[in-house]
Design a protein around this motif. Structure first.
Motif, short mmCIF file in Angstrom:
data_model
loop_
_atom_site.label_atom_id
_atom_site.label_comp_id
_atom_site.label_asym_id
_atom_site.label_seq_id
_atom_site.Cartn_x
_atom_site.Cartn_y
_atom_site.Cartn_z
N TYR A 21 0.81 -1.21 0.00
CA TYR A 21 0.00 0.00 0.00
C TYR A 21 0.85 1.27 0.00
O TYR A 21 0.45 2.28 -0.59
N TRP A 39 -5.99 5.14 -5.69
CA TRP A 39 -7.06 4.19 -5.39
C TRP A 39 -7.25 3.16 -6.48
O TRP A 39 -7.55 1.99 -6.20
N TYR A 42 -4.57 0.73 -5.75
CA TYR A 42 -4.87 0.00 -4.51
C TYR A 42 -5.86 -1.13 -4.75
O TYR A 42 -5.62 -2.29 -4.38
N PHE A 65 -15.29 0.32 2.55
CA PHE A 65 -15.28 1.37 1.54
C PHE A 65 -16.69 1.66 1.03
O PHE A 65 -17.50 0.74 0.84
N ARG A 69 -16.44 4.75 -4.00
CA ARG A 69 -14.98 4.74 -4.03
C ARG A 69 -14.49 3.56 -4.87
O ARG A 69 -13.58 3.70 -5.70
N LEU A 193 -9.20 10.66 8.40
CA LEU A 193 -8.52 9.85 7.40
C LEU A 193 -9.39 8.66 6.99
O LEU A 193 -9.50 8.34 5.81
N GLU A 196 -12.63 10.13 4.99
CA GLU A 196 -12.32 10.68 3.67
C GLU A 196 -11.69 9.63 2.75
O GLU A 196 -12.01 9.56 1.56
N GLY A 197 -10.81 8.80 3.29
CA GLY A 197 -10.15 7.80 2.48
C GLY A 197 -11.13 6.76 1.95
O GLY A 197 -10.97 6.27 0.83
N ARG A 198 -12.12 6.45 2.76
CA ARG A 198 -13.09 5.45 2.34
C ARG A 198 -14.34 6.08 1.73
O ARG A 198 -15.29 5.40 1.40
N LYS A 199 -14.32 7.40 1.58
CA LYS A 199 -15.31 8.17 0.82
C LYS A 199 -16.71 8.15 1.43
O LYS A 199 -17.72 8.07 0.71
N ASN A 279 -2.76 5.86 10.27
CA ASN A 279 -3.16 4.99 9.17
C ASN A 279 -4.32 4.08 9.60
O ASN A 279 -4.58 3.90 10.79
#
Length: 296
Positions: A21, A39, A42, A65, A69, A193, A196-199, A279
């Motif tokens: 990752y 993404w 990923y 997720f 996303r 994090l 937002e990262g997982r939308k 993380n």
């Protein structure tokens, strides 16, 4: 064999697995296949063992997720590269990343070869019934290079554990957002994090926080209540118990030996600072907190 050993091993193999990752070699490998953007790379790199699956399969199996996303990456990624090409690139990237981060002498050492043998035996023995990601990785052929074979075995064990964790969350009535809210409240990751990262939108996140307050799992300030702490601990205990079975194949002595062999590798990865603070992984043990700088 103590079920706590499954957690000890996870804390040592997770940083090595996470190179896929966070190492720049993985991003370059994805870019080289035409998989532009973090993404897209990923999802393709992680989902490739499943074959050219559509977004709903990955949304379900990855669990946390938002569907949007995933849908931005799959199945479009398979128009640029087949899963077979992605898997080949993944192996090449892990060869390069492990050689750079761990050192050429380390990856070619007898200790890494021994670790690969132990990890592969455990991964091959894992019961993958009901564990889609674990099964897909277990079915892959053994890489030629011992250190890459070690990485693939650890990845199989990691996804096997993750499949069990999802099952524990589902049986506890914790959906994707609820699981992340509680993870953040427990101090295992950064809430922004994760969201937002997982939308996930802020409204859904806040609505889930309210639901968890109504269930008595969060207090008004968003901290875990005693009930929330107990539920989190129960989920983690079930996850550890479900991850215990593969290690029986190599016995307690073999598992302890593997943990000892993996510890300096994990320290080296953590010491590289490739894995960012806050993380989503959720490891909070001494090895992780110290960034690998733990006295031998």
């Amino acid at each position: 064999m103590s079920e706590g050993l499954a957690r000890v091993l996870w804390e040592r193999y997770e940083p090595v697995h996470d190179l896929v990752y966070f190492a720049p070699e993985a991003r370059r490998a994805a870019d080289g296949l035409g998989l532009r953007g973090f993404w897209t790379g990923y999802f393709a790199l992680r989902a490739a063992p499943l074959g050219p699956v559509a977004a709903p399969v990955v949304t379900s199996s990855f669990y946390v997720f938002h569907a949007d996303r995933v849908a931005r990456a799959l199945p479009d990624a398979w128009r640029y590269a087949t899963p077979e090409a992605v898997l080949a690139a993944r192996e090449e990237a892990m060869d390069a990343a492990m050689t750079r981060v761990l050192g050429a002498d380390t990856v070619s050492s007898p200790k890494v070869a021994e670790a690969a043998e132990l990890a592969w035996a455990a991964a091959a023995a894992a019961d993958t019934a009901g564990r889609v990601l674990g099964a897909a990785n277990q079915a892959l052929p053994a890489p030629r290079l011992p250190h890459v074979r070690l990485w693939q075995a650890l990845t199989t064990l990691r996804e096997h554990r993750g499949d069990g964790h999802v099952a524990a969350l589902v049986t506890s009535g914790l959906g994707p957002v609820a699981a992340m809210v509680l993870k953040a409240a427990a101090g295992e990751s950064d809430a922004a994090l994760l969201r937002e990262g997982r939308k996930w939108d802020r409204a859904t996140w806040q609505a889930t926080e309210e639901e968890l307050r109504a269930r008595g799992l969060l207090d008004p300030a968003g901290a875990l209540t005693a009930g929330g702490t107990a539920l989190r601990e129960a989920v983690e205990a079930r996850t550890d118990a479900a991850a215990h079975q593969p290690w029986q194949a190599i016995g307690e002595d073999g598992a302890l030996r593997l943990a000892a062999l993996l510890e300096p590798l994990a320290r080296r990865v953590l010491g590289s600072r490739l894995i960012p603070a806050g993380n989503p992984v959720g490891l909070t043990g001494q090895l992780w907190r110290s960034g690998g700088d733990v006295p031998a």
